[in-house]
Design a protein around this motif. Sequence first.
Motif, PDB file in Angstrom:
ATOM      1  N   MET A 163       0.849  -1.184   0.000  1.00 32.84           N
ATOM      2  CA  MET A 163       0.000   0.000   0.000  1.00 32.84           C
ATOM      3  C   MET A 163       0.888   1.238   0.000  1.00 32.84           C
ATOM      4  SD  MET A 163      -2.933   0.913   2.829  1.00 32.84           S
ATOM      5  CE  MET A 163      -3.902  -0.514   2.368  1.00 32.84           C
ATOM      6  N   THR A 164       0.631   2.137  -0.928  1.00 29.62           N
ATOM      7  CA  THR A 164       1.359   3.402  -0.978  1.00 29.62           C
ATOM      8  C   THR A 164       0.535   4.452  -0.246  1.00 29.62           C
ATOM      9  OG1 THR A 164       2.357   2.822  -3.098  1.00 29.62           O
ATOM     10  CG2 THR A 164       2.376   5.147  -2.469  1.00 29.62           C
ATOM     11  N   SER A 340      12.213  -1.891   9.548  1.00 33.69           N
ATOM     12  CA  SER A 340      13.192  -1.685   8.482  1.00 33.69           C
ATOM     13  C   SER A 340      13.079  -2.742   7.387  1.00 33.69           C
ATOM     14  CB  SER A 340      14.601  -1.709   9.070  1.00 33.69           C
ATOM     15  OG  SER A 340      14.846  -2.947   9.729  1.00 33.69           O
ATOM     16  N   THR A 341      12.208  -3.702   7.609  1.00 35.30           N
ATOM     17  CA  THR A 341      11.963  -4.743   6.610  1.00 35.30           C
ATOM     18  C   THR A 341      10.456  -4.954   6.467  1.00 35.30           C
ATOM     19  OG1 THR A 341      12.075  -6.524   8.251  1.00 35.30           O
ATOM     20  CG2 THR A 341      14.135  -5.922   7.132  1.00 35.30           C
ATOM     21  N   ASN A 363       4.370  -5.779   2.169  1.00 32.95           N
ATOM     22  CA  ASN A 363       5.576  -5.231   1.548  1.00 32.95           C
ATOM     23  C   ASN A 363       5.641  -3.729   1.798  1.00 32.95           C
ATOM     24  OD1 ASN A 363       6.444  -7.700   0.507  1.00 32.95           O
ATOM     25  ND2 ASN A 363       5.203  -7.469  -1.343  1.00 32.95           N
ATOM     26  N   LEU A 364       6.418  -3.356   2.812  1.00 32.96           N
ATOM     27  CA  LEU A 364       6.598  -1.944   3.135  1.00 32.96           C
ATOM     28  C   LEU A 364       7.654  -1.287   2.268  1.00 32.96           C
ATOM     29  CD1 LEU A 364       6.526  -2.107   7.045  1.00 32.96           C
ATOM     30  CD2 LEU A 364       4.728  -1.260   5.535  1.00 32.96           C
ATOM     31  N   PHE A 365       8.448  -2.101   1.546  1.00 29.99           N
ATOM     32  CA  PHE A 365       9.545  -1.568   0.747  1.00 29.99           C
ATOM     33  C   PHE A 365       9.463  -2.127  -0.669  1.00 29.99           C
ATOM     34  CE2 PHE A 365      10.816  -1.501   5.151  1.00 29.99           C
ATOM     35  CZ  PHE A 365      11.367  -0.236   5.304  1.00 29.99           C
ATOM     36  N   THR A 372       7.145   2.333   0.803  1.00 33.27           N
ATOM     37  CA  THR A 372       5.876   2.750   0.202  1.00 33.27           C
ATOM     38  C   THR A 372       5.092   3.658   1.141  1.00 33.27           C
ATOM     39  OG1 THR A 372       4.796   0.749   1.057  1.00 33.27           O
ATOM     40  CG2 THR A 372       5.722   0.654  -1.179  1.00 33.27           C
ATOM     41  N   LEU A 373       5.602   3.851   2.382  1.00 30.55           N
ATOM     42  CA  LEU A 373       4.988   4.753   3.345  1.00 30.55           C
ATOM     43  C   LEU A 373       5.906   5.937   3.582  1.00 30.55           C
ATOM     44  CD1 LEU A 373       3.678   2.234   6.065  1.00 30.55           C
ATOM     45  CD2 LEU A 373       2.486   3.092   4.049  1.00 30.55           C
TER      46      LEU A 373
END
Length: 511
Positions: A163-164, A340-341, A363-365, A372-373
Amino acid sequence: MASFYIPLTGLNADSTALNTIANNLSNMNTTGYKSQSVNFSDLFYQQVGEAGSGDPIQRGSGTQVASIETDFSNGSPNTTNVDTNVALQGSGFFVVGSGSDTLLTRDGDFSLDLNGNLITSNGLSVMGFPAVDGIVNTNAPLAPVNIPVGEVEPPSATTTFGMTATLDSAANVGDQLSGKIQVFDSLGNAYQAQVTYTKTATNTWSYNVTLPDTLAANSTSVGVINTQVYNFGTSGGTLAGVDPSTNLTITGPNAGGVSTTINAPTVTAGEPVSTYATDLQNALNAAGITATATATPAGQLTITGANITISGSVIQDPVASASATGSLTFDSNGNLVSPSTNVTGITFSGLSDGASNMNMTWNLFGADGSSTLSQVVEQASSVSSSIQNGFTSGNYNGFTIGSDGTVTATFNNGQKLNVGQLALGNVVNLQGLQDGGNGDYATTLASGTATIGVSGTSGLGTMQGGALEASNVNISAEFSDLIIAQRAFEANSKAVTTFDTITQETINMIH
């Protein structure tokens, strides 16, 4: 007499040339046809003496057909918009076969048989490299290309989502932003997963991932008594809670017989079924509606009463893992520093449809390592996009053939699946191929064994789906050759009649 034999060889050779030209013209509209041309050579020579210088004096014995060559240059591709048609441009041939026999063809006018196999107009199987789970294996043995007509693609559970989002660094503590994303379980049922961001401190937000699950009601009526039963899911003895979006409305007569409607009480996040049933019963009692709401320890919510109607939905919160909640920390530049991951192990169990537990990674990255945040000042918090990898089941909808020969089936759930790749073959000596009719060629000792590959490799050509390769017959050139062959035939015919006249005169001299 040689005088007769020599022009007869010319007549035979010219007749072959005329037949070849006629065959070219008759096939000028044949898909993938390659035109042919006849080459002559002289026959052996007989020495009848020698000149004073010792040079041999030789007399020719006529002509013969030395070769009939095939022009394998491309024909123009003509668009047909038929899925089973494919035109080949460049070197090579489609590989077709029946049993152990393998043939080559340029005729891409294919069709499907009753089993979904791609076949030629004369019933030969179109050969290609098979695909397993959408991955083509070009090292596997060739197999008939099969299209999954009428088949259903099984669902695929969501295992990753992203999610962006942009969060307002000036937001007050307690301010929230919610973003939704569609995910699928192992049975293909869709859910609107929700990620809620809550400002907790400077540069710090909490997150909570929920998965509202609408329950199907089991309704029964016995006379005027109406009953609805909702079964909440359970995982390891833990019941799913009631989701705040639950919105039941109950209508029924009160003690005075007047129709009365109540809206179900407000639900807090994760509220137990038993608490919800108690609050619902209290609301019914306050309205004077003669009905009961009960909950069992196993998670069965039952609402029953005389002449009551129930509308709206009961929505549960499946049992979530600890990683479904957490904290987000940003640095002074608005970059996410913790976690961080990517967040792994977000699981939901106790789904009402009996599907397997969902296990997802957030998936935060991105692939480039950027998050993406982000957090910026004085800009309203918002979610701009989302992505996930699951899908529901889908029915076969059609197929396409790509320029590399990959056959891709499409389904009405929007998914695509590679089911194979058309093979191409080529030989060292094209003129050594044996033409068997129907556009098929067989390899010979002269042509060499066919080398098999895929489009774009080893000098092989490319394909155009929904098109057919036209014949490469040049009608202007054929008519020019026809005139030449006609004149040659007439000349040899004239030679025969001339020698016949001379023979007759010689016989007359004897008599």
